[in-house]
Design a protein around this motif. Structure first.
Motif, PDB file in Angstrom:
ATOM      1  N   ASN A  28      31.915  32.536  42.325  1.00  0.00           N
ATOM      2  CA  ASN A  28      32.992  32.121  41.423  1.00  0.00           C
ATOM      3  C   ASN A  28      34.368  32.488  41.976  1.00  0.00           C
ATOM      4  O   ASN A  28      35.328  31.744  41.827  1.00  0.00           O
ATOM      5  N   PRO A  59      33.080  24.127  37.047  1.00  0.00           N
ATOM      6  CA  PRO A  59      31.766  23.471  37.095  1.00  0.00           C
ATOM      7  C   PRO A  59      31.759  22.247  37.996  1.00  0.00           C
ATOM      8  O   PRO A  59      30.752  21.945  38.637  1.00  0.00           O
ATOM      9  N   LEU A  83      27.385  28.747  33.607  1.00  0.00           N
ATOM     10  CA  LEU A  83      28.147  28.130  32.525  1.00  0.00           C
ATOM     11  C   LEU A  83      27.189  27.679  31.432  1.00  0.00           C
ATOM     12  O   LEU A  83      26.186  27.012  31.705  1.00  0.00           O
ATOM     13  N   ASP A 109      26.649  25.284  29.206  1.00  0.00           N
ATOM     14  CA  ASP A 109      26.962  23.922  28.796  1.00  0.00           C
ATOM     15  C   ASP A 109      25.754  23.059  29.127  1.00  0.00           C
ATOM     16  O   ASP A 109      25.387  22.940  30.302  1.00  0.00           O
ATOM     17  N   HIS A 125      26.179  20.382  31.899  1.00  0.00           N
ATOM     18  CA  HIS A 125      26.326  20.953  33.239  1.00  0.00           C
ATOM     19  C   HIS A 125      25.004  21.540  33.719  1.00  0.00           C
ATOM     20  O   HIS A 125      24.644  21.400  34.896  1.00  0.00           O
ATOM     21  N   GLU A 145      32.275  31.079  27.626  1.00  0.00           N
ATOM     22  CA  GLU A 145      31.258  30.095  28.003  1.00  0.00           C
ATOM     23  C   GLU A 145      30.301  30.594  29.081  1.00  0.00           C
ATOM     24  O   GLU A 145      29.436  29.840  29.534  1.00  0.00           O
ATOM     25  N   ARG A 146      30.399  31.856  29.510  1.00  0.00           N
ATOM     26  CA  ARG A 146      29.578  32.380  30.604  1.00  0.00           C
ATOM     27  C   ARG A 146      28.404  33.214  30.087  1.00  0.00           C
ATOM     28  O   ARG A 146      28.546  33.993  29.152  1.00  0.00           O
TER      29      ARG A 146
END
Length: 355
Positions: free
Chosen positions: A68, A108, A133, A135, A138, A205-206
């Motif tokens: 990251n 992402p 992530l 999501d 994703h 969101e992690r």
């Protein structure tokens, strides 16, 4: 069905020759045209058949490492450890392997793009580090990309990352026990007598953020501090990036919301440094006026003043193991998943509350 260069040309509304020029980079092409071609390549997941495709081997000697933020010691330590294990002889024809560190910046889109690029380069192995992530779209896209890489012969290892629910592409997953670490850290503060504890969390969101915060709140709930005298836990939690600046700003916000805080838990050690700076600027002493704790046990944590109470994750050891798994030098753990324990490191930045 295999995607061809002509398919890309049709999608981008250009000639096959233009697509070839863009991909080979040997002829000037207008920027707008280039972007249109590259978007078509990504949309169709086109893999360029370069000179290596004529060789018998299915993969190159390249090992991709996705991080990251390479400037963050958390990722730098793991990436360096991976490279230490994949650098020796053992690649195609006995040659050296080459590590390529791909810095996604937490994006992402960049994460998916790097997977496509590594597929085109026929990477021998891929190590993905850090939290994922949360999501669904994703996650599905990641699973599909990793499945294609695995089908092409790439060995995939997840390091410090939870397993992908819908993909069996990974050779192995090394996941940190962030939830247990978060719980033990807060239990330590509770045992010292703290009840008003602020929490500076990472990006909402992690997965790493959620697991560490869940451990913190599990400890509060078990002690009764989460409801009786502990206040609203949402009020005592501020989310932000895993940066020093985030720790500084979030701590000022927590003090504004709850001036009677006696301890602050930070999402990681870098955030904890920012929190400590904010407290000093407000004239507060650590730990006499307020305790501070971090997470990860990064190299600088023991040299902070006072030394930082934190949770140690064996980052180098995990990265080295990921490197061995990626090259086939070590067998995958039973079931393909290994949970790496977190260790509480009690130092001078935490003490019983004095108010």
């Amino acid at each position: 069905m295999t995607v061809t260069l002509s398919d890309v040309a049709a999608r981008a509304q250009v000639s096959p020759a233009t697509v070839s020029r863009v991909l080979n980079g040997n002829y000037p092409v207008a920027a707008a045209t280039r972007e249109r071609v590259l978007k078509a390549v990504d949309d169709l997941d086109y893999v360029l058949n370069g000179p290596a495709s004529s060789l018998a081997a299915a993969t190159s000697d390249l090992v991709g490492i996705l991080v990251n933020d390479i400037a963050d010691p958390f990722f730098g330590i793991m990436a360096g450890a991976v490279q230490s294990e994949i650098g020796g002889p053992g690649g195609r024809a006995g040659g050296e392997r080459m590590a390529v560190v791909c810095n996604t910046g937490g994006s992402p889109e960049r994460e998916l793009t790097y997977l496509t690029l590594l597929q085109r380069q026929r990477a021998a192995a891929l190590v993905l580090t850090g939290g994922a992530l949360e999501d669904p779209a994703h996650a599905a896209a990641m699973s599909a990309k990793l499945a294609r890489l695995a089908d092409a012969g790439t060995r995939i290892v997840l390091c410090g990352r939870p397993p992908l629910e819908d993909s069996e592409a990974a050779v192995a997953t090394l996941t940190f026990d962030n939830r247990s670490g978060g719980r033990r850290l807060t239990e330590h503060l509770l045992a010292l007598g703290h009840r008003r504890i602020g929490y500076v969390a990472g990006p909402v969101e992690r997965t790493t953020t959620r697991h560490r915060l869940e451990g913190h709140r599990d400890a509060l709930a078990a002690s009764g501090a989460g409801t009786a005298g502990g206040g609203d836990q949402d009020e005592l939690t501020v989310h932000g990036p895993y940066t020093r600046a985030s720790g500084y700003d979030a701590t000022l916000e927590l003090l504004r919301r709850a001036p009677d805080l006696t301890a602050i838990v930070a999402a990681n050690d870098t955030v904890a440094l920012g929190a400590a700076a904010a407290l000093r600027d407000r004239g507060l002493r650590i730990p006499e006026d307020i305790s501070v704790a971090g997470f990860d046990d990064l190299p600088f944590s023991v040299d902070a003043v006072p030394a930082l109470t934190t949770v140690r994750l064996p980052l180098y050891e995990a990265g080295a193991r990921a490197g061995r798994l990626a090259t086939g030098a070590e067998e995958a753990p039973p079931g393909g998943v290994a949970t790496i324990a977190a260790e509480l490191m009690v130092r001078g930045s935490t003490a019983p509350p004095c108010r």
